[in-house]
Write a protein that holds these residues in place. Sequence first.
Motif, PDB file in Angstrom:
ATOM      1  N   PRO A   1       0.576  -1.239  -0.021  1.00 33.33           N
ATOM      2  CA  PRO A   1      -0.158  -0.217  -0.014  1.00 33.33           C
ATOM      3  C   PRO A   1       0.842   1.444   0.118  1.00 33.33           C
ATOM      4  N   ALA A   2       2.062   1.193   0.585  1.00 35.58           N
ATOM      5  CA  ALA A   2       2.877   2.252   0.787  1.00 35.58           C
ATOM      6  C   ALA A   2       3.137   3.019  -0.850  1.00 35.58           C
ATOM      7  N   HIS A   3       3.143   1.932  -1.658  1.00 35.71           N
ATOM      8  CA  HIS A   3       3.634   2.376  -2.964  1.00 35.71           C
ATOM      9  C   HIS A   3       2.548   3.022  -4.158  1.00 35.71           C
ATOM     10  N   VAL A   4       1.158   3.063  -3.546  1.00 30.58           N
ATOM     11  CA  VAL A   4       0.289   3.437  -4.291  1.00 30.58           C
ATOM     12  C   VAL A   4       0.112   4.930  -4.305  1.00 30.58           C
ATOM     13  N   SER A   5       0.148   5.715  -5.259  1.00 38.85           N
ATOM     14  CA  SER A   5       0.165   6.997  -5.412  1.00 38.85           C
ATOM     15  C   SER A   5      -1.123   7.474  -4.945  1.00 38.85           C
TER      16      SER A   5
END
Lengths: 411, 102
Positions: A125-129
Amino acid sequence: MTSTVITGMGVLAPTGLGAAEHWRNTVAAHCRIGRISRFEPDGYPCRNAGQIEGFVPEEHLPSRLLPQTDHMTRLALTAADWAVKDAGLDTGDLPEYAMGVVTASSAGGFEFGQRELQALWSKGPAHVSVYQSFAWFYAVNSGQISIRHGLRGPSGVLVTEQAGGLDAIAQAKRHVTDGIPLMLGGGVDGSPCPWGWVAQLTSGRISSTEAPERAYLPFDADADGHVPGEGGALFVMESAQSARARGASVYGEIAGYAATFDPPPGSGRPPTLGRAVELALEQAKLSAAEVDVVFADGAGTPELDRRESAMLRDLFGPYGVPVTVPKSLTGRLGAGGAALDLATALLAMRHGTIPPTANVRPAPEHELDLVVRPRKTAVSTALVLARGHGGFNAAMVIRKPAGPEGKGGPC
Amino acid sequence: MLNTTSRDTDENGSENTMDELTGAELMEIMRECSGQGEEVEAGRDPLDLSFADLGYDSLALLETASRVERTYGIQLAEEDVAAARTPRALLELVRRTAAEAA
């Protein structure tokens, strides 16, 4: 009641970046359907699409909008800029509540959404814009256009599949009738990515024919479905008085419109596109005999084509009115398709030419005067039809402006 | 770029390793995450302008903070990120958080 006129258009379609290029390629019947190049289509049962070539977003939009916009939103923002400019407006000079925007949508920002969903399941989730929060959203085009131009008048989005382009324009027209000085309306759509593609395939209406020029043949004996495409058109609308007062040139008047919804499959009751046409003509105070050309929905599947031609025979008589399907050059553009047809119809009035239906040999059973070569003729009144998957029907009647305020001359 | 170990001098003249985020790197991350900021007047250090003056909204700040967290393996407190008004304030928050984590 005051009439609503169109004073600006922004067109982005496989047939061209801008109305002029679109019109040239449309009259020349340059078919823009081809093998999908935006992703690898091997492995999918249908591999043709109508794609926009040569659109470089950096040339049209500020850098800060790029990380937060899907492909179709970039197209829509550009079309909106062009429509506003074409209408001779500077939105920075307008009172903030003087203008609103209504767009049509079918899916939203699928390409952006696919990328972020892939980031979610492959990296976490931390990589979702953070921009995924709105970039995928089906109302995003109206939102971004509203922000970019400071449009705080009544705004919204309509989702009625292929009928959406007309429905959004009609909704914008209602706001003009209610006294809003200016409106932007129309639709620009497209989701050229695997996720968007498989969503389209579920309709069962996409042609699997390999040869691009044989893949979308509305009213042809070989019709076996349609080809999806990307793009559409946005329009500036205002009251005829307003256009006159500011000396704006006019493409045409929206003289009548109606939408109907089909009864459910298996009900035994007939489809209702014809009823939409009758209501739209009634609103325009026109008879069927006064219609100079019909821009048909042209679904490209045999049963839907038969229903449409039967309706046209009922209302206009066999071979009773010129019919054309210029979207045979671009494919069906989702929420943008009917808006592009409206743009083409307005240009047909302006140039006195009915643009052709490409690649089609009309099947005799339809008894249609299908225009397959450009036809020079005065076009004062045009009827644009659209059907959306799931039962949506829309019909819009446009009329050429009377007098000298008409936009441009023949060129 | 962020993983090199060469030594560098930041805008304040203090020495630090490249493992520590520099102001220029932060501005580059912001540009990648949210596009080019507004033009800055000659002689003004963009690190000391407000995010609003640079044309970056709260989402741009969130996106930048998220990228910094991933790159440096740190966790920034949400309320502290929201309270940062300038790139320099964010830079100091990142350095402080990284030092505390070390």
